[in-house]
Design a protein around this motif. Sequence first.
Motif, PDB file in Angstrom:
ATOM      1  N   GLU A   1       0.802  -1.209   0.000  1.00 34.33           N
ATOM      2  CA  GLU A   1       0.000   0.000   0.000  1.00 34.33           C
ATOM      3  C   GLU A   1       0.843   1.271   0.000  1.00 34.33           C
ATOM      4  O   GLU A   1       0.568   2.207  -0.753  1.00 34.33           O
ATOM      5  CB  GLU A   1      -0.912   0.013   1.235  1.00 34.33           C
ATOM      6  N   VAL A   2       1.856   1.307   0.873  1.00 29.40           N
ATOM      7  CA  VAL A   2       2.635   2.538   1.000  1.00 29.40           C
ATOM      8  C   VAL A   2       3.627   2.696  -0.141  1.00 29.40           C
ATOM      9  O   VAL A   2       3.751   3.776  -0.736  1.00 29.40           O
ATOM     10  CB  VAL A   2       3.372   2.552   2.353  1.00 29.40           C
TER      11      VAL A   2
ATOM     12  N   PRO B   1       3.654   1.645  -3.329  1.00 29.91           N
ATOM     13  CA  PRO B   1       3.123   2.152  -4.600  1.00 29.91           C
ATOM     14  C   PRO B   1       2.848   3.649  -4.556  1.00 29.91           C
ATOM     15  O   PRO B   1       2.923   4.337  -5.569  1.00 29.91           O
ATOM     16  CB  PRO B   1       1.812   1.373  -4.775  1.00 29.91           C
ATOM     17  N   LEU B   2       2.532   4.145  -3.377  1.00 27.96           N
ATOM     18  CA  LEU B   2       2.224   5.556  -3.262  1.00 27.96           C
ATOM     19  C   LEU B   2       3.479   6.401  -3.374  1.00 27.96           C
ATOM     20  O   LEU B   2       3.463   7.498  -3.927  1.00 27.96           O
ATOM     21  CB  LEU B   2       1.554   5.785  -1.901  1.00 27.96           C
TER      22      LEU B   2
END
Lengths: 322, 290, 338
Positions: B194-195, B197-198
């Motif tokens: 989640e983190v 890719p951001l």
Amino acid sequence: MSEPILLIENLTADYLVREGLIRAVDNVSLEVRQGELLGIIGESGSGKTTLLQAITRVGPLNFIVRSGRVLYRNVDLLKLPDVELRRLLGTRIGFVFQAAQNSLNPFYRVRDHFYETLSSHYPDLDKVEMENRAIQYLELMHLNPNVLNLYPHQLSGGMKQRVVIALVLSTQPELVLLDEPVSALDLITQRSIVANLKEINTKYGTTMVYVTHDVESLIGLAHRIAIYYGGKIVEVGSIEQVLKDPLHPYTKALIDSLITTDKSSEEVKSIPGNPPSLLVGHKPQGCVFHPRCPYVKDICKRVEPPMLKLGDRHVACHLYKG
Amino acid sequence: MSRFEGTKYFFKGLARSWTSSFAFIGVVLFVAAGLLGQFLIDPLRDIKVDSTKIFSPPSLEHLLGTDHMGRDIFKQVILGSRDVLFSGLVTASIAISIGAVIGLLAGYAGGYIDGVLMTLTDIILLTPSFPLILILTSIFGKLDPVTVTATASLTMWPGFARGLRARIIQVKGEAFVEALWGLGFSRLRILFREVLPLVAPYIAIEYIRLFRGAIFVVVGISFLGLMPWSPYNWGTMLNVAYFQARSLFIPSGFWHWFSPLAAIIMTEWSFTQFARYLEETWIPRLKAYE
Amino acid sequence: MSHATSTRDEVIESLNEVSVVFKTRRRSVEALGKTSLELRPRQIINIVGESGSGKTTLGRVVALLQKPTSGKVLYKGVDPWMEPPKRFMEIKKKIQYVYQDPYAALNPVKTVYETLASVVKMYEKGLSRNQVKERVIELLELANITPPEYFLNKYPHHLSGGMRQRLCIVRAIIPNPEVLVADEPISMVDVSMKASILNLLRSLRSQMGMNILYITHELSSVKYISDPQDKLLVMYKGHVVEEGLASEILAKPIHPYSKILLSIAPSLSRRGDDEKLRKILLLSTRSRIQGKGCVFADRCPFAIEKCFTEPPPIVQINHRRVLCHRASELVGEDVPVG
């Protein structure tokens, strides 16, 4: 309470984003009557903030006025040079912009804010006179005059907002424009500031234009309201008439969706669909509300409804004839 | 946004800005020259020493003229781009890897680990990099390219690590991270699925910036004669132009020193501008639209 | 979807005299004063208060996102904070939390499908790709995000605020929680979409048997969402000032703060120029110096001397609990104006 102090005529303004141009103000005409408290209700994304920005030229200057006039006592504000407009904004017209409490300078006491504001627009006043005026307006906003000696960080959010409004009022404008002045505050404070404004409007006849998404905050306080949707004004009328007997289908849907204490749960209905895109070229053809309108007819998809005058009310909808 | 839409958007944005378009072209040309140059130009055949053509001006045959030995300058520049490209690539890759691991760890784990890692980072950050590289390389004598590259990359990762850590800390504080934890996702899974890719766009853009910095360092070291890689390395070319050929002091030698310098500047500029373009178009699209 | 496992009267979770104190270097702030609460299935517990009232802190304590500094939280008789991490997580998954800002609660680079599918896959192992997709579509239909197929590959910024919030809510129910804490779920959503979110929460209570802890500052929404048996807690500056059945408090509030909140709640039948409303609102802006007594004293139209010096007792009147010195006198009294 009848002649217009501010007359917006066919105003169209776009602002620039990465995707293109957003037509936030689309051929808007509106009359603001002297002495009234007029609410402009628009949900998020309706473009209502751009309306005030285009008139006052305060804030990021990323918009372009395409056409129209904004007459303040027969002077077209749009044609005024920046310097003169700013002078007007400091004396006859007041503007409280969104989250204005954050614009207070943390290094200045409240007293210094008043000195700065008053001396730049009324250079003839001496310090004592300025202080008296400051006290007068602080008390008007139900603030204890000893806040003069405080710094912004020593004040609560509600008090800061009241100070900002007092500052604007101290220049004694006859017209005050407010853009969501209370949205970041808690409920009772919000409502009490609006009540305060109404009190000032009643006592002194200061005309006020209050732009917000929260129609509930104006119930019992505004005289007339204008409903803003998709960059356009779709209905104008006295607040009682509009709430009890809405003409425009959007107004009706909006009121139906309000959760109030006098409604049972079956009487509350959300509006289906999404707000329209304001991108130039992407707006719905014809009436901007037609994709979500339960009364949509064929003509609504092709022809934009003109603003009709029905007695003291205005509505832009094909359901009605002028 | 789908891949196709993203690509379309990328080129549309380029079309809107002259600077960005030129920067993009510059990057493409540089990479093309670096990758393909070695196959199109054979040093033995095309770059011949010719004493009749010393410092000849640009012509159809020799696009940028010839140097103090009569060799074609243009072809040298093209060939030289390979070294610059690859050493830049290696340096930047090592730097980004170290920086990413440390930045991610420090930002995500926080606490004691963060403290230790950041102290280490600060020490290296505060040490002037160029002198450090020079000292290290001169201690070991004229080193091979690998060691020099590695040393250079060691001085380049701290800035990136700090920036990445800041972004990780910011993302970590977002509500969705807590929400996912509450739904039962493990901390590791949240970090990688989640983190990461951001922050990936940020990492990619920093890579480009590190690459640019690496070119600068590599060229600088070559110029000072500390890295005997290949004679066509732009830094080495400048070294030769200045120290051996004295082309700076001979009017007709202008193209000899100007060509590699111009190549360096244009490449640096292209990468900087390209990174800026990506930053302006890529990252805002990830932020809130209301 | 299967239903929650508890029977009607069984207490799912209870808070016993919990309080939360935040300590900084200079001072300590009591975000939540000693509060007790019992959460049962098929029940909505409304918490009303302004910012700083402690309502969010209370919600986070219930959702096990905040450890209380004193008092105990029990989940089916077990204190989760005393359990090993794995067991704690098992309990935590049964108490889900919906955030006020739906945009911040979603990963902006994940599509609607990815957001829901990743959670579905975690709770229902061994499903084929198509089955996961079917589940996701089922959830989108429950959330009234239609047509579902259209929205699968869209990102959060393509959805309206109301849709985003409904997406967050259906994501939260995938673990089949027994308690759903909704912290101001409609305050960042457009007026025209608030009802749809509240409808979704109501259906989760009635059809899935969950306990919903609904936190808000809008009293009118409490009336909308509640059934006759649902509870209401009114909070002010960290304390519960009134507690009882929502329907009863809305009809006849006793605590002065509740009375004020009710009188300013929006009602369409209000006249255009409501003097009484204005007077009530202007009352609340007076501020006297706050002493050791009741936290509300300086804004209270009924305050007497005792209120500024002695902290008020909890007065029990039938099924109502009111934190006020004058509780019994104030039953049926209107807020005085003029």
